[in-house]
Design a protein around this motif. Sequence first.
Motif, PDB file in Angstrom:
ATOM      1  N   TYR A  71       0.832  -1.210   0.000  1.00 16.74           N
ATOM      2  CA  TYR A  71       0.000   0.000   0.000  1.00 16.74           C
ATOM      3  C   TYR A  71       0.863   1.255   0.000  1.00 16.74           C
ATOM      4  O   TYR A  71       0.539   2.248  -0.649  1.00 16.74           O
ATOM      5  N   LEU A 106       2.059   1.683  -3.571  1.00 16.84           N
ATOM      6  CA  LEU A 106       1.007   2.182  -4.453  1.00 16.84           C
ATOM      7  C   LEU A 106       0.709   3.646  -4.169  1.00 16.84           C
ATOM      8  O   LEU A 106       0.539   4.455  -5.088  1.00 16.84           O
ATOM      9  N   ARG A 112       3.562   5.853  -5.369  1.00 10.53           N
ATOM     10  CA  ARG A 112       3.574   5.924  -6.824  1.00 10.53           C
ATOM     11  C   ARG A 112       2.413   6.790  -7.338  1.00 10.53           C
ATOM     12  O   ARG A 112       2.604   7.611  -8.236  1.00 10.53           O
ATOM     13  N   SER A 113       1.234   6.643  -6.719  1.00  8.35           N
ATOM     14  CA  SER A 113       0.085   7.438  -7.163  1.00  8.35           C
ATOM     15  C   SER A 113       0.345   8.923  -6.984  1.00  8.35           C
ATOM     16  O   SER A 113       0.040   9.727  -7.864  1.00  8.35           O
ATOM     17  N   ILE A 143      -3.184   3.648  -6.605  1.00  7.51           N
ATOM     18  CA  ILE A 143      -3.928   3.323  -5.389  1.00  7.51           C
ATOM     19  C   ILE A 143      -5.411   3.058  -5.688  1.00  7.51           C
ATOM     20  O   ILE A 143      -6.054   2.233  -5.046  1.00  7.51           O
ATOM     21  N   MET A 173      -6.283  -0.437  -6.343  1.00  4.56           N
ATOM     22  CA  MET A 173      -6.375  -1.210  -5.105  1.00  4.56           C
ATOM     23  C   MET A 173      -7.704  -0.920  -4.400  1.00  4.56           C
ATOM     24  O   MET A 173      -8.352  -1.840  -3.881  1.00  4.56           O
TER      25      MET A 173
END
Lengths: 270, 294
Positions: B71, B74, B77-78, B248, B251
Amino acid sequence: MLKSITPLKIYILFFLVFLYAPAILLPIFAFNDSAIVAFPLKGFTTEWFGVLWETEALHSAAKNSFIIAITTAILSTLLGMLAARANARYKFPMQRPMMGLIMLPMVLPEIIVGVSLLVVILQLGFDLSLWTIILGHVLICTPFCIAILSSAFMNLDQSLEEASFDLGQTRLATFWLITVPLVMPGLISSLLISFTISLDEFIIAFFLAGTEPTLPVYIWGQLRFPQRLPSLMALGTLLLAVSLVLLILAEYFRRRGARKTGTTDTGGFL
Amino acid sequence: MSKNQTHNRWRQSEAAQGLFLISPTFIFCTVLLAIPLGLVLALSFWTQNYLELDKTLTLANYQTAWGEEIYQTLMGRSLKISACVTILTVLLAYPVAYFVSFHIKPKHKAMWIFLITIPFWTSYLMRIFLWKVILGYNGVVNGSLIGAGLIEKPLSFILYNQNAVVLTLGHAWLPFAILPIFVALEKIDHSLLEAAQDLGEGPIRRFLRVTLPLSMPGVLAATVIVFIPTIGDYVTPRLVGGPNGLMISNMIELQFKKANNAPLGAALAVSAMVIVSVISLIFVWLNRKYLKAR
């Protein structure tokens, strides 16, 4: 325009190519006589449009999308009209926070709108249906309607309404006879824009769709199958044509509205 | 004055009429936006036991969302992708807004703005998909570069990675960046520019010291309008991002749908929103402070 070529103008040219690249490629591949969506082009065909005509699942998805878009357009324009009028004409307590909440979906990621509606609907035990998508779409279209209608109501000359009062008309009659005709171009523009947004919306529809898909949800399901891609290009081309016609109409009415109220404007829809 | 009269007067007052008119829209948004958002917040403190929701308040979801590596990766990166998209769009948009505002005759401005917004209204899914066609291994870019003899083998770094996500998202959000900057540029009093010129400023210094600071409110609006919503896109990463380009929102979608862990999805969604809002607020605050100081 061409009198002097400056770096800025060259940049604008590249920018327009970049901006329009997908929109130009879409019809090119829709008429391309090849089962693979890639260059080089193979020749001209209208076969892919014929495939669309024969796909039953597509027709029901299109019907769902149109029902949702029409209902969304009417509901969000009505809600937008009330809010835009209240905000332009009156001063009342809590005005800014209230308008803030109503306009919030404009900056809220769509996934958040979709997720939160999904949670509420499932908690209340309702089933997902076309109506749940409509609710989500009205929520995101209303701020756009308000943006369009606000300028129409702001530019409205209040003395026209006062004249109508003085001549003995009731509040409601004044609204129907004076106010509505004056903001009519804005209303039509708002209907067309919300229709277009709803027709194309995917993220919220994907979360809130039950067993009946909308057009974008259907397209999403088909993108996995390479053999379906050329007919999807044809579908995309048709949707592009529909959106273009609606947008040109919307722009026409918005400008007519601006002329009617005697203002010059340079802004777009937003 | 009788109670009835007071009541009537209030009913006819500005405030009452305004509140009455806005109430249907406001109630609609309260029921379908404010309450649902509140419920998502509550959900993020609950836990999912197979089919049952355990409503004891706990921070477990946030511990997972902030503690586990996947998490964190992600989310990081987001934020990076959203920041890149924002910078790219604002940089690409500014010259266009400037061009339309300063180099186009007033009667043609509306048409230019219309031209710029049209691509935004073409089918969202098809637009993303076409970027896949443009950037792909046998795509338009590679095809033309090979055709022109510039490269021998197709470039593979342009699709199924984060660059492709940034480019595709940037393309989608350009109109949203151009419009606020354009509006801010339109508001600039041109006599200020003339004054700067009369006082001996060259075109570049005039731009940096007059035009740019005066258009900063538009740049700020564009930044916020692009930065916050881009964090929520899960279609673009899925179509052009490849395995290392997922964000994200992919996810969040997974947790709400297939993984059936809505509380964790809610915690991730709330975390993402809080982070982007805080970053945006700090950014706006810094700019305000800096601009006031001048």
